[in-house]
Structure formats: structure tokens, C-alpha cells
Design a protein around this motif. Sequence first.
Motif, mmCIF file in Angstrom:
data_model
loop_
_atom_site.group_PDB
_atom_site.id
_atom_site.type_symbol
_atom_site.label_atom_id
_atom_site.label_comp_id
_atom_site.label_asym_id
_atom_site.label_seq_id
_atom_site.Cartn_x
_atom_site.Cartn_y
_atom_site.Cartn_z
ATOM 1 N N ARG A 221 3.942 1.474 -1.092
ATOM 2 C CA ARG A 221 4.630 1.556 -2.381
ATOM 3 C C ARG A 221 3.734 2.204 -3.434
ATOM 4 N NH1 ARG A 221 4.755 -0.600 -7.033
ATOM 5 N NH2 ARG A 221 3.075 -2.065 -6.549
ATOM 6 N N LYS A 222 2.459 1.789 -3.447
ATOM 7 C CA LYS A 222 1.517 2.357 -4.416
ATOM 8 C C LYS A 222 1.300 3.845 -4.163
ATOM 9 C CE LYS A 222 -1.083 -1.892 -5.341
ATOM 10 N NZ LYS A 222 -2.393 -2.578 -5.196
ATOM 11 N N LEU A 223 1.204 4.212 -2.874
ATOM 12 C CA LEU A 223 1.003 5.614 -2.521
ATOM 13 C C LEU A 223 2.203 6.454 -2.945
ATOM 14 C CD1 LEU A 223 -0.694 7.780 -1.132
ATOM 15 C CD2 LEU A 223 0.372 7.143 1.045
ATOM 16 N N SER B 55 4.329 5.795 -5.345
ATOM 17 C CA SER B 55 4.327 5.891 -6.807
ATOM 18 C C SER B 55 3.336 6.945 -7.279
ATOM 19 C CB SER B 55 3.973 4.533 -7.422
ATOM 20 O OG SER B 55 4.942 3.569 -7.083
ATOM 21 N N GLN B 56 2.177 7.002 -6.612
ATOM 22 C CA GLN B 56 1.158 7.980 -6.979
ATOM 23 C C GLN B 56 1.647 9.401 -6.717
ATOM 24 O OE1 GLN B 56 -1.914 7.150 -8.402
ATOM 25 N NE2 GLN B 56 -1.947 9.355 -8.800
ATOM 26 N N ILE B 57 2.323 9.584 -5.553
ATOM 27 C CA ILE B 57 2.861 10.910 -5.217
ATOM 28 C C ILE B 57 3.905 11.329 -6.245
ATOM 29 C CG2 ILE B 57 4.250 12.188 -3.536
ATOM 30 C CD1 ILE B 57 2.893 10.513 -1.348
ATOM 31 N N GLN B 58 4.782 10.384 -6.595
ATOM 32 C CA GLN B 58 5.811 10.679 -7.592
ATOM 33 C C GLN B 58 5.185 11.097 -8.919
ATOM 34 O OE1 GLN B 58 8.245 6.866 -6.658
ATOM 35 N NE2 GLN B 58 9.628 8.216 -7.789
ATOM 36 N N GLU B 59 4.172 10.370 -9.308
ATOM 37 C CA GLU B 59 3.522 10.646 -10.589
ATOM 38 C C GLU B 59 2.817 11.995 -10.572
ATOM 39 O OE1 GLU B 59 -0.060 8.752 -13.326
ATOM 40 O OE2 GLU B 59 0.989 7.474 -11.888
ATOM 41 N N ASP B 60 2.082 12.274 -9.461
ATOM 42 C CA ASP B 60 1.326 13.526 -9.374
ATOM 43 C C ASP B 60 2.230 14.740 -9.237
ATOM 44 O OD1 ASP B 60 -1.415 12.110 -7.390
ATOM 45 O OD2 ASP B 60 -0.938 11.985 -9.530
ATOM 46 N N GLU C 80 0.828 -1.203 0.000
ATOM 47 C CA GLU C 80 0.000 0.000 0.000
ATOM 48 C C GLU C 80 0.865 1.258 0.000
ATOM 49 O OE1 GLU C 80 -2.763 0.088 3.201
ATOM 50 O OE2 GLU C 80 -3.611 2.023 2.644
#
Length: 242
Positions: free
Chosen positions: A22-24, A26-31, A20
Motif C-alpha cells: 500500500r505504501k509503495l 501511494s509513493q508511485i501515485q505521488e511520484d 508495504e
Amino acid sequence: MEGKKRKEKQYFVGVRLTEEQRKLLSQIQEDAGLSKTEILLRGLELLSEYYSLGLDKPLLSTELKRLEEEALRHAEALKRIRRREEALKEIVRELRDIDRIVDKYDGKPEALIQILLDIQAKYRWISKPSLIWVSERLGIPVSRIYQISTFYKAFSLTPQGRHRVRVCLGTACHVRGGPQIMEAAERLLGVKDGEVTPDGRFTLERVNCLGCCALGPVVVIGNEYYGGVKPADLEKILSKYE
């Protein structure tokens, strides 16, 4: 074990991450369009600001807690004020209704009982403000109106449910299981004799005789009579009334 793909471990700057997390990340990095290192540095900056403001100090935490408690007390006080305001508005509405009832009988003192009956029919009880207002309108002492209101069973000076449940405990009904009917009614409704259910649906009453001994044990709800009632019948009977 050969033939099985080894599960990849996920780390962030030496800290093992859950799936969870890791996914968060990745999302922060992307956003945000930031690298892991940039995210870490920004996080450390925020943490430094947090400590520099003294937000970690027990004294400040206690003060914030106190302010929160004060805010809650203030909110409760506002609720009480609003409840009082609503109660006053309700009384005003009720007295206006009583004015209309009194006017229907041209404000004649001799129409007192009929006026009280109309108030009882509309509200299912006669409140203290209502007694005082009728007294003012008709010029009859409150004490006299109170005597009449308590003498006749048709009147109630306490709030009543939408449906009046009367369980007969006269001699004939008593020997045929009246007490067990009363116990079942108290259990199902969650109230005792003379009380109103929290939802305002029922008022439960025990009575000495309903004048239909041959039908005992008898339960009356409103104007409907149920004879030969058994405790197991009550739930189905009560379910008919909303």
C-alpha cells in the motif's frame, strides 16, 4: 468489538494489499501523478509487451541462462589471465631484487651462499625462478645451487610464513608433553607440520632438538625461546605475532 476501531482493509482493483504494498503504491501515485486505474492500465501494457516479446517462453529463458553462464565463464577466464599477468609482474620484480643482491657482491660465484641467505631473508624462501636467475648471473649450474639450498636448513624452497614456529619433539621435550604441544599448535593454526597458515603468518615445524633440553618442552618462534610450555599457553604466545 465495540470501543475498538476496526482495521481498514486495503484493496487495489479487488486485490488485497499488504501495508508495504500500500505504501509503495501511494509513493508511485505521488511520484508519477497517476491514479490507481492509470497505474493498473500501464502495468497491464507492460505485461502485454513482456509476453509479446516471448520473455515468458522456456526456450528464451534457457538461452538467457546460457548467455549468463557464458558471461560468467568469460569473467573467470579474464580473472585467470589477470592472475597470470600479476604472477609474471611479481616474478620480474623479484628478479630485479635479486639483481641488486647479486650486484652487491659484484656477481662473485664465491658469494653464492651469502646471496642465497639475502634472498631467503627478503622473501622467506627461494623460488625456482630465483634459483635459475642466480645460476645465470653467477655462472653456477642450477643443480649445484639446488644441492646447497637443500643441504642447509637456513634455506627453504617452499613459501614460509612471517613467523617460524618450531616445536621440539626431542626425547626430553617428548616425555614432558611435546606431542601435546604439537597437537595444540596444529589445532590453533589449522595446519600440519611443514605447512603455512592461509594468512601467511606462521609456518609450523617439528624439530628433533633445539639444544635446550632443560627448558623442555620448548617452542621457538623466530628467535624467541619459550620453555616449559603447556598447551594452554600457546594461544597467548601466538597472539603476540602479527
